[in-house]
Write a protein that holds these residues in place. Sequence first.
Motif, PDB file in Angstrom:
ATOM      1  N   ILE A   3       0.852  -1.184   0.000  1.00  0.00           N
ATOM      2  CA  ILE A   3       0.000   0.000   0.000  1.00  0.00           C
ATOM      3  C   ILE A   3       0.885   1.230   0.000  1.00  0.00           C
ATOM      4  N   LYS A   4       0.341   2.323  -0.459  1.00  0.00           N
ATOM      5  CA  LYS A   4       1.061   3.593  -0.410  1.00  0.00           C
ATOM      6  C   LYS A   4       0.770   4.242   0.927  1.00  0.00           C
ATOM      7  N   ILE A   5       1.823   4.751   1.539  1.00  0.00           N
ATOM      8  CA  ILE A   5       1.627   5.485   2.782  1.00  0.00           C
ATOM      9  C   ILE A   5       2.116   6.905   2.580  1.00  0.00           C
ATOM     10  N   ASP A   6       1.563   7.798   3.364  1.00  0.00           N
ATOM     11  CA  ASP A   6       1.935   9.208   3.242  1.00  0.00           C
ATOM     12  C   ASP A   6       2.475   9.712   4.579  1.00  0.00           C
ATOM     13  N   GLY A   7       2.718  10.990   4.653  1.00  0.00           N
ATOM     14  CA  GLY A   7       3.268  11.591   5.861  1.00  0.00           C
ATOM     15  C   GLY A   7       2.383  11.423   7.074  1.00  0.00           C
ATOM     16  N   LEU A   8       1.063  11.450   6.870  1.00  0.00           N
ATOM     17  CA  LEU A   8       0.144  11.257   7.993  1.00  0.00           C
ATOM     18  C   LEU A   8       0.240   9.824   8.520  1.00  0.00           C
ATOM     19  N   ASP A   9       0.297   8.851   7.608  1.00  0.00           N
ATOM     20  CA  ASP A   9       0.477   7.461   8.036  1.00  0.00           C
ATOM     21  C   ASP A   9       1.782   7.322   8.821  1.00  0.00           C
ATOM     22  N   SER A  10       2.832   7.942   8.325  1.00  0.00           N
ATOM     23  CA  SER A  10       4.139   7.889   8.988  1.00  0.00           C
ATOM     24  C   SER A  10       4.068   8.498  10.380  1.00  0.00           C
ATOM     25  N   ALA A  11       3.411   9.649  10.506  1.00  0.00           N
ATOM     26  CA  ALA A  11       3.270  10.305  11.808  1.00  0.00           C
ATOM     27  C   ALA A  11       2.447   9.438  12.760  1.00  0.00           C
ATOM     28  N   LEU A  12       1.402   8.821  12.255  1.00  0.00           N
ATOM     29  CA  LEU A  12       0.564   7.942  13.064  1.00  0.00           C
ATOM     30  C   LEU A  12       1.379   6.753  13.567  1.00  0.00           C
ATOM     31  N   LEU A  13       2.145   6.143  12.675  1.00  0.00           N
ATOM     32  CA  LEU A  13       2.984   5.008  13.064  1.00  0.00           C
ATOM     33  C   LEU A  13       4.050   5.418  14.078  1.00  0.00           C
ATOM     34  N   ALA A  14       4.603   6.610  13.923  1.00  0.00           N
ATOM     35  CA  ALA A  14       5.607   7.099  14.876  1.00  0.00           C
ATOM     36  C   ALA A  14       4.988   7.264  16.259  1.00  0.00           C
ATOM     37  N   GLU A  15       3.784   7.804  16.324  1.00  0.00           N
ATOM     38  CA  GLU A  15       3.102   7.970  17.605  1.00  0.00           C
ATOM     39  C   GLU A  15       2.805   6.614  18.240  1.00  0.00           C
ATOM     40  N   VAL A  22      -1.682   4.407  23.424  1.00  0.00           N
ATOM     41  CA  VAL A  22      -2.314   5.730  23.406  1.00  0.00           C
ATOM     42  C   VAL A  22      -3.738   5.609  22.849  1.00  0.00           C
ATOM     43  N   PRO A  23      -4.718   6.234  23.508  1.00  0.00           N
ATOM     44  CA  PRO A  23      -6.099   6.194  23.008  1.00  0.00           C
ATOM     45  C   PRO A  23      -6.231   6.941  21.673  1.00  0.00           C
ATOM     46  N   ILE A  24      -7.187   6.515  20.880  1.00  0.00           N
ATOM     47  CA  ILE A  24      -7.401   7.099  19.554  1.00  0.00           C
ATOM     48  C   ILE A  24      -7.667   8.599  19.638  1.00  0.00           C
ATOM     49  N   LEU A  25      -8.469   9.019  20.615  1.00  0.00           N
ATOM     50  CA  LEU A  25      -8.771  10.440  20.749  1.00  0.00           C
ATOM     51  C   LEU A  25      -7.498  11.253  21.002  1.00  0.00           C
ATOM     52  N   GLU A  26      -6.616  10.716  21.840  1.00  0.00           N
ATOM     53  CA  GLU A  26      -5.359  11.419  22.099  1.00  0.00           C
ATOM     54  C   GLU A  26      -4.461  11.430  20.865  1.00  0.00           C
ATOM     55  N   LEU A  27      -4.450  10.338  20.103  1.00  0.00           N
ATOM     56  CA  LEU A  27      -3.695  10.309  18.846  1.00  0.00           C
ATOM     57  C   LEU A  27      -4.195  11.415  17.919  1.00  0.00           C
ATOM     58  N   GLN A  29      -5.673  14.177  18.697  1.00  0.00           N
ATOM     59  CA  GLN A  29      -5.267  15.482  19.219  1.00  0.00           C
ATOM     60  C   GLN A  29      -3.784  15.750  18.948  1.00  0.00           C
ATOM     61  N   ARG A  30      -2.946  14.757  19.167  1.00  0.00           N
ATOM     62  CA  ARG A  30      -1.503  14.921  18.928  1.00  0.00           C
ATOM     63  C   ARG A  30      -1.208  15.244  17.462  1.00  0.00           C
ATOM     64  N   LEU A  31      -1.960  14.610  16.576  1.00  0.00           N
ATOM     65  CA  LEU A  31      -1.714  14.780  15.140  1.00  0.00           C
ATOM     66  C   LEU A  31      -2.514  15.938  14.542  1.00  0.00           C
ATOM     67  N   GLY A  32      -3.446  16.478  15.318  1.00  0.00           N
ATOM     68  CA  GLY A  32      -4.252  17.586  14.830  1.00  0.00           C
ATOM     69  C   GLY A  32      -5.227  17.193  13.746  1.00  0.00           C
ATOM     70  N   ILE A  33      -5.786  15.989  13.857  1.00  0.00           N
ATOM     71  CA  ILE A  33      -6.741  15.498  12.864  1.00  0.00           C
ATOM     72  C   ILE A  33      -7.973  14.939  13.579  1.00  0.00           C
ATOM     73  N   ALA A  34      -8.994  14.616  12.812  1.00  0.00           N
ATOM     74  CA  ALA A  34     -10.229  14.082  13.371  1.00  0.00           C
ATOM     75  C   ALA A  34     -10.035  12.646  13.856  1.00  0.00           C
TER      76      ALA A  34
END
Length: 167
Positions: A3-15, A22-27, A29-34
Amino acid sequence: MSIKIDGLDSALLAELAADPRVPILELAQRLGIARNTVQARMKRLEASGAVRGYPPDVDLQAIGFAVHAFLGIELNQNKMNDIVEALREFPNVLEVHATTGRGDLLVRIAARSQPDLLSIIQRVHAIPGVKHTETMLALATPVEYRSLPLVEHLTSRPAESRTSPGA
């Protein structure tokens, strides 16, 4: 499946690598996304097989397994599947890789002591089809298994530089 991954996927994996619980809601918030975006991305990464799970990272030395070794196994080719299945039954076997070269398998082992390692190696020699082994002791592990730097590298370059010429 790739699959193709992008910067958001990379940031999510890093977190998740830094804090797998870490709970999804906190993830979100950390990433600044819904929150739904985090859930959708995680579901896609999991469904594709790119993310296989969230196991704890156990320090084997801290629980008494201070001796780590790599065992190269030369074997009768027609016995490979049987040998791999036998190795799967050894709790001290951490990984088994089919390889090229003199050894057919490279096995990562954790043991409590050198006598414990010797006992494991002797049990490996008793598996029908094992012809020869070569043991390499790990003196230190300056770089632990990791995949995140490769993911970050993949997503930090422009898409055109990731494609091969003529593709």
